[in-house]
Scaffold this motif. Structure first.
Motif, PDB file in Angstrom:
ATOM      1  N   ALA A   1       0.805  -1.401  -0.127  1.00 21.72           N
ATOM      2  CA  ALA A   1      -0.006   0.119   0.065  1.00 21.72           C
ATOM      3  C   ALA A   1       0.796   1.401  -0.023  1.00 21.72           C
ATOM      4  O   ALA A   1       0.585   2.131  -0.837  1.00 21.72           O
ATOM      5  CB  ALA A   1      -0.988   0.067   1.191  1.00 21.72           C
ATOM      6  N   THR A   2       1.840   1.267   0.860  1.00 23.21           N
ATOM      7  CA  THR A   2       2.644   2.404   0.766  1.00 23.21           C
ATOM      8  C   THR A   2       3.646   2.779  -0.602  1.00 23.21           C
ATOM      9  O   THR A   2       3.628   3.721  -1.018  1.00 23.21           O
ATOM     10  CB  THR A   2       3.808   2.165   1.935  1.00 23.21           C
ATOM     11  OG1 THR A   2       3.105   1.984   3.217  1.00 23.21           O
ATOM     12  CG2 THR A   2       4.648   3.430   2.241  1.00 23.21           C
ATOM     13  N   VAL A   3       3.932   1.691  -1.170  1.00 21.91           N
ATOM     14  CA  VAL A   3       4.678   1.707  -2.294  1.00 21.91           C
ATOM     15  C   VAL A   3       3.745   2.360  -3.426  1.00 21.91           C
ATOM     16  O   VAL A   3       4.089   3.135  -4.342  1.00 21.91           O
ATOM     17  CB  VAL A   3       5.320   0.497  -3.008  1.00 21.91           C
ATOM     18  CG1 VAL A   3       5.557   0.639  -4.326  1.00 21.91           C
ATOM     19  CG2 VAL A   3       6.614  -0.065  -1.855  1.00 21.91           C
ATOM     20  N   PHE A   4       2.303   1.794  -3.485  1.00 16.76           N
ATOM     21  CA  PHE A   4       1.666   2.389  -4.657  1.00 16.76           C
ATOM     22  C   PHE A   4       1.463   3.592  -4.179  1.00 16.76           C
ATOM     23  O   PHE A   4       1.142   4.504  -5.182  1.00 16.76           O
ATOM     24  CB  PHE A   4       0.339   1.413  -4.747  1.00 16.76           C
ATOM     25  CG  PHE A   4       0.628   0.081  -5.354  1.00 16.76           C
ATOM     26  CD1 PHE A   4       1.176  -0.008  -6.531  1.00 16.76           C
ATOM     27  CD2 PHE A   4       0.102  -1.017  -4.451  1.00 16.76           C
ATOM     28  CE1 PHE A   4       1.344  -1.293  -7.149  1.00 16.76           C
ATOM     29  CE2 PHE A   4       0.678  -2.407  -5.346  1.00 16.76           C
ATOM     30  CZ  PHE A   4       0.968  -2.415  -6.570  1.00 16.76           C
TER      31      PHE A   4
ATOM     32  N   LYS B   1      -4.843   4.304  10.195  1.00 14.77           N
ATOM     33  CA  LYS B   1      -3.734   3.347   9.918  1.00 14.77           C
ATOM     34  C   LYS B   1      -3.292   3.853   8.197  1.00 14.77           C
ATOM     35  O   LYS B   1      -2.330   3.953   8.019  1.00 14.77           O
ATOM     36  CB  LYS B   1      -4.398   1.986   9.653  1.00 14.77           C
ATOM     37  CG  LYS B   1      -3.305   1.110   9.080  1.00 14.77           C
ATOM     38  CD  LYS B   1      -4.170  -0.055   8.754  1.00 14.77           C
ATOM     39  CE  LYS B   1      -3.155  -0.947   7.786  1.00 14.77           C
ATOM     40  NZ  LYS B   1      -3.824  -2.362   7.515  1.00 14.77           N
ATOM     41  N   TYR B   2      -4.585   4.193   7.537  1.00 17.64           N
ATOM     42  CA  TYR B   2      -4.178   4.688   6.112  1.00 17.64           C
ATOM     43  C   TYR B   2      -3.649   6.030   6.011  1.00 17.64           C
ATOM     44  O   TYR B   2      -3.096   6.503   5.111  1.00 17.64           O
ATOM     45  CB  TYR B   2      -5.381   4.282   5.326  1.00 17.64           C
ATOM     46  CG  TYR B   2      -5.435   2.983   4.913  1.00 17.64           C
ATOM     47  CD1 TYR B   2      -4.779   2.467   3.692  1.00 17.64           C
ATOM     48  CD2 TYR B   2      -6.040   1.998   5.523  1.00 17.64           C
ATOM     49  CE1 TYR B   2      -4.908   1.191   3.093  1.00 17.64           C
ATOM     50  CE2 TYR B   2      -6.015   0.967   5.064  1.00 17.64           C
ATOM     51  CZ  TYR B   2      -5.445   0.276   4.000  1.00 17.64           C
ATOM     52  OH  TYR B   2      -5.521  -1.060   3.682  1.00 17.64           O
ATOM     53  N   ALA B   3      -3.977   6.955   7.028  1.00 13.79           N
ATOM     54  CA  ALA B   3      -3.552   8.065   7.126  1.00 13.79           C
ATOM     55  C   ALA B   3      -2.062   7.995   7.337  1.00 13.79           C
ATOM     56  O   ALA B   3      -1.162   8.857   6.905  1.00 13.79           O
ATOM     57  CB  ALA B   3      -4.171   8.965   8.123  1.00 13.79           C
ATOM     58  N   ILE B   4      -1.637   7.006   8.181  1.00 16.72           N
ATOM     59  CA  ILE B   4      -0.095   6.897   8.335  1.00 16.72           C
ATOM     60  C   ILE B   4       0.589   6.525   7.058  1.00 16.72           C
ATOM     61  O   ILE B   4       1.645   6.904   6.693  1.00 16.72           O
ATOM     62  CB  ILE B   4       0.096   5.950   9.593  1.00 16.72           C
ATOM     63  CG1 ILE B   4      -0.289   6.672  10.830  1.00 16.72           C
ATOM     64  CG2 ILE B   4       1.523   5.498   9.833  1.00 16.72           C
ATOM     65  CD1 ILE B   4      -0.394   5.622  12.269  1.00 16.72           C
TER      66      ILE B   4
ATOM     67  N   ALA C   1      -5.393  13.485   0.380  1.00 19.44           N
ATOM     68  CA  ALA C   1      -6.801  13.816   0.618  1.00 19.44           C
ATOM     69  C   ALA C   1      -7.924  12.823  -0.237  1.00 19.44           C
ATOM     70  O   ALA C   1      -8.649  12.294   0.469  1.00 19.44           O
ATOM     71  CB  ALA C   1      -7.354  15.012   0.351  1.00 19.44           C
ATOM     72  N   VAL C   2      -7.313  12.385  -1.311  1.00 21.64           N
ATOM     73  CA  VAL C   2      -8.375  11.441  -2.269  1.00 21.64           C
ATOM     74  C   VAL C   2      -8.239  10.217  -1.654  1.00 21.64           C
ATOM     75  O   VAL C   2      -9.579   9.520  -1.660  1.00 21.64           O
ATOM     76  CB  VAL C   2      -7.793  11.560  -3.659  1.00 21.64           C
ATOM     77  CG1 VAL C   2      -8.455  10.399  -4.436  1.00 21.64           C
ATOM     78  CG2 VAL C   2      -7.911  13.009  -4.265  1.00 21.64           C
ATOM     79  N   ILE C   3      -7.013   9.771  -1.251  1.00 20.81           N
ATOM     80  CA  ILE C   3      -7.037   8.192  -0.455  1.00 20.81           C
ATOM     81  C   ILE C   3      -7.866   8.293   0.652  1.00 20.81           C
ATOM     82  O   ILE C   3      -8.598   7.262   0.887  1.00 20.81           O
ATOM     83  CB  ILE C   3      -5.593   8.202  -0.570  1.00 20.81           C
ATOM     84  CG1 ILE C   3      -4.532   7.805  -1.702  1.00 20.81           C
ATOM     85  CG2 ILE C   3      -5.335   6.933   0.700  1.00 20.81           C
ATOM     86  CD1 ILE C   3      -3.158   7.667  -1.387  1.00 20.81           C
ATOM     87  N   LEU C   4      -7.727   9.319   1.594  1.00 17.10           N
ATOM     88  CA  LEU C   4      -8.523   9.081   2.675  1.00 17.10           C
ATOM     89  C   LEU C   4     -10.268   9.112   2.484  1.00 17.10           C
ATOM     90  O   LEU C   4     -10.748   8.409   3.218  1.00 17.10           O
ATOM     91  CB  LEU C   4      -8.062  10.100   3.723  1.00 17.10           C
ATOM     92  CG  LEU C   4      -6.928  10.277   4.285  1.00 17.10           C
ATOM     93  CD1 LEU C   4      -6.365  11.303   5.325  1.00 17.10           C
ATOM     94  CD2 LEU C   4      -6.670   8.903   5.034  1.00 17.10           C
TER      95      LEU C   4
END
Length: 773
Positions: free
Chosen positions: A20-23, A302-305, A355-358
């Motif tokens: 997830a972090t790499v993408f 978690k996904y914010a991190i 922002a789009v991801i969150l």
């Protein structure tokens, strides 16, 4: 407590966390880099034109003229801030030697000039105004970039020797899209070289702030001042300076948007996989009364991190890539001088991705509302619904076998989950095909038709000379006798006056001849065929407010003539404001002529061009393939690099996402797999079922991706190019790449990942998973 749970989860699922972090980092990198380069390019163009004090209006002129009339016009026109006449000694390329290299094969008009007195300054590579000493010559930076010239070497111009003292940036003629290049010498050396070529003049004006260059051009025309040559304005110069690197940045922006979409799909995969693993725990939390907002908060933090880490990493990596990618821009135009603004734009690009991801993660987490606590606690997985008819199953089973039937049945019954991997494959194929199609299009010699040059093998320009019609006729006679020539046409350009929508008069350059023989590409309508028709370039049509079907009135030697606009075409030659017509007119003088020729054997174009150059030294004879190579060489290199990088990234992303997708499916299907094993299906049978599922989705994704790349992709690429001057656009598709290599890469990528992923089937323990129910 929450942060402890998140830390434990990140530690437990290292592969998913890393993926997830790499993408996210890759998407942020591309968006941030696009923003950085766009600001840097715009800033570099503005800085160069400001330092050089580029003229707002420039009229090229060959022949005699009244300096006094020009000075009087400049003094009386309240919009003129400054005025000057710059000489340009056009020297035949064969007379110019830079070290051991000749410019005989160049498509550019090369000539000598002196430094501007009031504005239009030629700058060195540090951005300073150059003062050439006697015996020194400063060479256009493009000849440094292609290693034609070297600092300190000797330049021979028609037998006169100079020392190459440096390289210059020319705000008007820097780009290879500009057809002329200026060499700077000392005024005394310019006088010595006076007999080496044909002298023409750049009549230049700097205008007061707020003045419309187009309106000023009309005033210049109405005054009847010298106009034997193209006229260009500040906006056109700016567009030409930005075009080469702008195409590459536009392509990068397109790929970055697709990368964000793929990153969102990757996040959806990883998130669904995580929810699948946590299904029983989520059911317990719902059962004991924990609010959905509280459960969502855990995943959002978690996904914010992850998103924050990925976006920050992407932004930092974009800063590392920015420097090498700015090399071309800095060599051509210098430093943008907008470092802080560029950094802010890049950071904002990465922040927008976060922002789009969150927002997206929050929407995916809404599926918590549909989870049944009793089902989650009792079974530990989500029940899938759907099914297909027995007739479909038996038909497929007879054709391809039971395993294929089970695999395809699952795809049909669970369309929603497979739609996600289908979308990823479509986007991946899009990323692979569109940049390569764009490269193939620009590399094709017919790309010149989008820029106002007919589709031919040879182009012969007769200008900056006397008796233009007679010399064009001599070339036509020779082409008629040449058996290697399949066809040719001679076009003459004349100057007329027209009335615009405000009833004001302005100059218009009209090309006469057979426009169907070697047509340019029309954005709307078609070439003129009757005497009451006229076609306009896109820039001229926009300025005049004309569309196909509109009328305009010309002043000719026999009176006013009303013509109907039959077509609008792209053109950046001769100032970009041109027209085409076929009506008879013997009163207006011919300004210049162009001869187009098609050869029986196109591969002999370079050899034929050399032969005709020797026979007709007064003409500029261009092999169109060489023209494309020289004019768009920098752009082609940038687009080719971007296409290769995009293809490699898309293939790797496809493989990784396929692997994640198989993991998600196996996690969701562990009970079903256990049941099938208990019913007698072997590990190999079950693996084949997953392979058939992915093959069916992959084939659909490849076909859809190729279809969209060659339709919607063409429109998107056209939108990028139209903003830079090409009003119409059609892909020149490379069939080998689009229909063979691209599908082959995708097939290998998906199958390789699928074969690796399905090995997890053997780790499903039948007794353990059946006992859970």
């Amino acid at each position: 407590m929450i942060f402890k749970m998140i830390r434990n989860d990140l530690t437990k699922n290292k592969i998913i966390t890393l993926a997830a972090t790499v993408f996210i980092a890759a998407a942020a990198l591309l968006v941030s880099l696009s923003a950085l380069l766009a600001i840097d390019l715009a800033g570099a163009v503005d800085a160069l034109m400001e330092q050089a004090q580029t003229p707002h209006f420039m009229q090229m002129h060959t022949g005699d003229f009244s300096r006094e009339a020009l000075e009087q016009f400049a003094a009386e026109n309240e919009n003129v801030e400054s005025f000057q006449i710059m000489p340009f000694l056009n020297v035949e390329g064969g007379k110019i030697w830079l070290g051991g290299n000749t410019l005989s094969g160049t498509t550019q008009d090369n000539g000598l000039t002196i430094q501007g007195t009031n504005f239009d300054y030629l700058l060195d590579l540090d951005g300073n105004r150059i003062q050439a000493q006697e015996g020194e010559i400063y060479v256009p930076v493009c000849y440094m970039r292609d290693n034609t010239a070297g600092l300190g070497k000797t330049a021979d111009i028609g037998g006169i020797s100079f020392r190459i003292a440096g390289f210059l940036r020319d705000s008007q003629m820097n780009s290879m899209l500009s057809s002329s290049k200026r060499f700077l010498v000392n005024p005394s050396d310019y006088e010595k070289a006076a007999g080496l070529g044909k002298e023409e003049y750049l009549i230049e004006f700097r205008l007061k702030e707020g003045t419309d260059p187009a309106a000023f051009s009309n005033a210049y025309t109405a005054a009847g001042l010298p106009a034997n040559g193209p006229a260009i304005t500040y906006p056109l110069i700016k567009m030409i300076n930005a075009m080469s690197d702008g195409i590459m940045i536009g392509l990068l922006l397109l790929v970055s948007i697709l990368a964000v979409l793929i990153a969102l799909l990757c996040i959806r995969f990883t998130l669904l996989s995580q929810i699948e693993e946590d299904y029983r725990e989520i059911g317990v939390m719902k059962a004991i009364g924990i609010r959905i907002s509280g459960m969502k908060q855990i995943y959002l933090i978690k996904y914010a991190i992850l998103g924050g880490t990925g976006c920050l990493a992407g932004f930092l990596f974009s800063l590392l890539l920015r420097e090498p990618m700015l090399g071309s821009i800095r060599q051509n135009m210098g430093d943008a001088g907008k470092g802080s603004l560029s950094l802010a734009a890049g950071f904002c690009g990465a922040a927008i991705v976060l922002a789009v991801i969150l927002i997206f993660v929050n929407r995916v987490l809404n599926r918590f509302r549909k989870i049944s606590p009793s089902r989650a606690i009792g079974f530990g997985f989500e029940e899938e619904s759907g099914g297909t008819s027995g007739r479909f199953f038996h038909r497929i089973s007879r054709l391809f076998g039971v395993n294929a039937a089970y695999g395809l049945q699952d795809v049909v019954s669970r369309k929603k989950i497979y739609a996600t991997i289908l979308a990823v494959l479509v986007f991946a194929v899009f990323i692979v095909v569109v940049p390569r199609n764009l490269y193939s299009t620009i590399a094709d010699e017919s790309f010149s038709t989008y820029m106002g040059i007919g589709d031919c093998d040879l182009r012969m320009d007769i200008q900056q000379t006397d008796a233009v019609a007679e010399k064009a006729g001599r070339i036509g006679e020779e082409l008629e006798k040449d058996n290697s020539v399949a066809g040719y046409t001679v076009l003459h350009t004349k100057n007329f006056t027209l009335k615009n929508t405000d009833d004001e008069e302005e100059s218009i350059k009209i090309e006469f001849g057979d426009h169907k023989a070697f047509p340019v590409t029309y954005a709307k309508g078609d070439a003129p065929v009757s005497e009451n028709q006229i076609a306009l370039s896109a820039l001229l049509a926009k300025e005049l407010g004309k569309e196909v079907g509109s009328t305009l009135t010309l002043r000719t030697g026999t009176g006013e003539k009303t013509l109907t606009v039959c077509g609008i075409y792209s053109d950046i030659t001769n100032g970009g404001k041109t027209a085409k017509a076929v009506f008879e007119d013997t009163d207006a003088d011919i300004m210049w002529s162009v001869v187009y020729a098609k050869l029986s054997d196109s591969s002999s174009a370079a050899e034929t061009a050399l032969r005709y150059r020797a026979e007709f030294p007064f003409a500029k004879i261009t092999d169109i393939r060489e023209y494309v190579s020289q004019t768009y060489g920098q752009t082609l290199r940038s687009v080719n690099w971007a296409a290769d990088a995009a293809a490699a990234a898309a293939v790797l992303i496809t493989a990784f996402i396929t692997l994640l997708f198989v993991r998600l499916l196996i996690a969701k299907d562990r009970y079903g797999i256990a049941v099938m094993k208990a019913a007698g299906f072997t590990n190999t049978d079950i693996r084949l079922q997953y392979i058939f599922r992915l093959i069916s989705v992959m084939l659909a994704g490849i076909l859809l991706g190729i279809l969209l790349a060659n339709t919607a992709g063409e429109k998107l690429a056209g939108a990028v190019l139209s903003s830079l001057g090409a009003a119409s656009f059609r892909f020149r598709i490379n069939p080998l790449y689009s229909f063979l290599l691209c599908p082959l890469w995708m097939v290998c990528s998906v199958l390789g990942a699928a074969l690796t992923g399905v090995q997890a089937v053997k780790r499903i323990n039948t007794g353990e998973h059946l006992k859970e129910v």
